[in-house]
Scaffold this motif. Structure first.
Motif, PDB file in Angstrom:
ATOM      1  N   ASP A 145      -0.324   1.938 -12.933  1.00  0.00           N
ATOM      2  CA  ASP A 145       0.408   1.151 -11.647  1.00  0.00           C
ATOM      3  C   ASP A 145       1.838   1.022 -12.156  1.00  0.00           C
ATOM      4  OD1 ASP A 145      -1.889   0.386 -10.586  1.00  0.00           O
ATOM      5  OD2 ASP A 145      -2.513  -1.405 -12.322  1.00  0.00           O
ATOM      6  N   GLU A 205       0.549   8.214 -12.421  1.00  0.00           N
ATOM      7  CA  GLU A 205      -0.865   7.618 -12.587  1.00  0.00           C
ATOM      8  C   GLU A 205      -0.975   6.101 -12.804  1.00  0.00           C
ATOM      9  OE1 GLU A 205      -3.424  10.209 -14.937  1.00  0.00           O
ATOM     10  OE2 GLU A 205      -2.179  12.042 -14.309  1.00  0.00           O
ATOM     11  N   ARG A 215       2.236   1.632  -3.492  1.00  0.00           N
ATOM     12  CA  ARG A 215       1.379   2.193  -4.575  1.00  0.00           C
ATOM     13  C   ARG A 215       1.134   4.041  -4.393  1.00  0.00           C
ATOM     14  NH1 ARG A 215      -0.376  -2.745  -3.629  1.00  0.00           N
ATOM     15  NH2 ARG A 215      -2.058  -2.461  -1.662  1.00  0.00           N
ATOM     16  N   GLN A 216       1.150   4.232  -3.079  1.00  0.00           N
ATOM     17  CA  GLN A 216       0.983   5.742  -2.626  1.00  0.00           C
ATOM     18  C   GLN A 216       2.338   6.411  -3.167  1.00  0.00           C
ATOM     19  OE1 GLN A 216      -1.899   6.349  -2.673  1.00  0.00           O
ATOM     20  NE2 GLN A 216      -2.692   6.844  -0.870  1.00  0.00           N
ATOM     21  N   ALA A 217       3.340   5.779  -3.010  1.00  0.00           N
ATOM     22  CA  ALA A 217       4.664   6.526  -3.386  1.00  0.00           C
ATOM     23  C   ALA A 217       4.760   6.556  -4.819  1.00  0.00           C
ATOM     24  CB  ALA A 217       5.757   5.854  -2.710  1.00  0.00           C
ATOM     25  N   TRP A 218       4.351   5.398  -5.460  1.00  0.00           N
ATOM     26  CA  TRP A 218       4.630   5.601  -6.943  1.00  0.00           C
ATOM     27  C   TRP A 218       3.527   6.761  -7.502  1.00  0.00           C
ATOM     28  CZ3 TRP A 218       7.984   4.145 -10.040  1.00  0.00           C
ATOM     29  CH2 TRP A 218       7.882   3.849 -11.432  1.00  0.00           C
ATOM     30  N   LYS A 219       2.343   6.999  -6.936  1.00  0.00           N
ATOM     31  CA  LYS A 219       1.485   8.106  -7.441  1.00  0.00           C
ATOM     32  C   LYS A 219       2.008   9.392  -6.862  1.00  0.00           C
ATOM     33  CE  LYS A 219      -2.814   5.234  -6.961  1.00  0.00           C
ATOM     34  NZ  LYS A 219      -4.066   4.980  -6.294  1.00  0.00           N
ATOM     35  N   GLY A 220       2.749   9.346  -5.902  1.00  0.00           N
ATOM     36  CA  GLY A 220       3.430  10.432  -5.554  1.00  0.00           C
ATOM     37  C   GLY A 220       4.386  11.171  -6.311  1.00  0.00           C
ATOM     38  N   ALA A 222       0.794  -1.133  -0.115  1.00  0.00           N
ATOM     39  CA  ALA A 222      -0.115  -0.156  -0.028  1.00  0.00           C
ATOM     40  C   ALA A 222       0.711   1.258  -0.153  1.00  0.00           C
ATOM     41  CB  ALA A 222      -1.034   0.011   0.991  1.00  0.00           C
ATOM     42  N   LEU A 223       1.982   1.384   0.752  1.00  0.00           N
ATOM     43  CA  LEU A 223       2.793   2.488   0.799  1.00  0.00           C
ATOM     44  C   LEU A 223       3.429   2.701  -0.571  1.00  0.00           C
ATOM     45  CD1 LEU A 223       4.377   1.806   4.322  1.00  0.00           C
ATOM     46  CD2 LEU A 223       2.744   4.014   3.537  1.00  0.00           C
TER      47      LEU A 223
END
Length: 88
Positions: free
Chosen positions: A39, A37, A28-33, A25-26
């Motif tokens: 995966d 946009e 995925r958030q970091a990648w978006k951050g 989960a962390l």
């Protein structure tokens, strides 16, 4: 002392599963951050660059290792508080 180590095994396995989910989960958030946009790329994604694939793998590995270490250390410290013995 050996009994505490054996008793900790199932706890350690459960903590490992929880840390894996948390790390995912962390990541995925970091990648978006980072402004992505989509995966994160897999190593075999033909449409992704080497740099993007390696960045994603490095970030994912670092996050997983840090979360696992924090969860394992916290579990061991909690075990010591409860039993008076360090499980490792």
């Amino acid at each position: 002392m050996r009994a505490a180590k054996i008793a900790y095994k199932p706890v350690g396995l459960a903590l490992g599963a929880v840390s894996g989910m948390l790390a995912g989960a962390l990541f995925r958030q970091a990648w978006k951050g980072l402004g992505h946009e989509e995966d994160a790329p897999d190593a075999t994604d033909e449409d992704r660059t080497w740099g993007e694939v390696l960045l994603a793998a490095t970030l994912q590995g670092a996050i997983f290792a840090a979360v696992k270490a924090a969860v394992d250390r916290g579990g061991a410290a909690a075990t010591r508080r409860m039993t008076g013995t360090w499980p490792g």
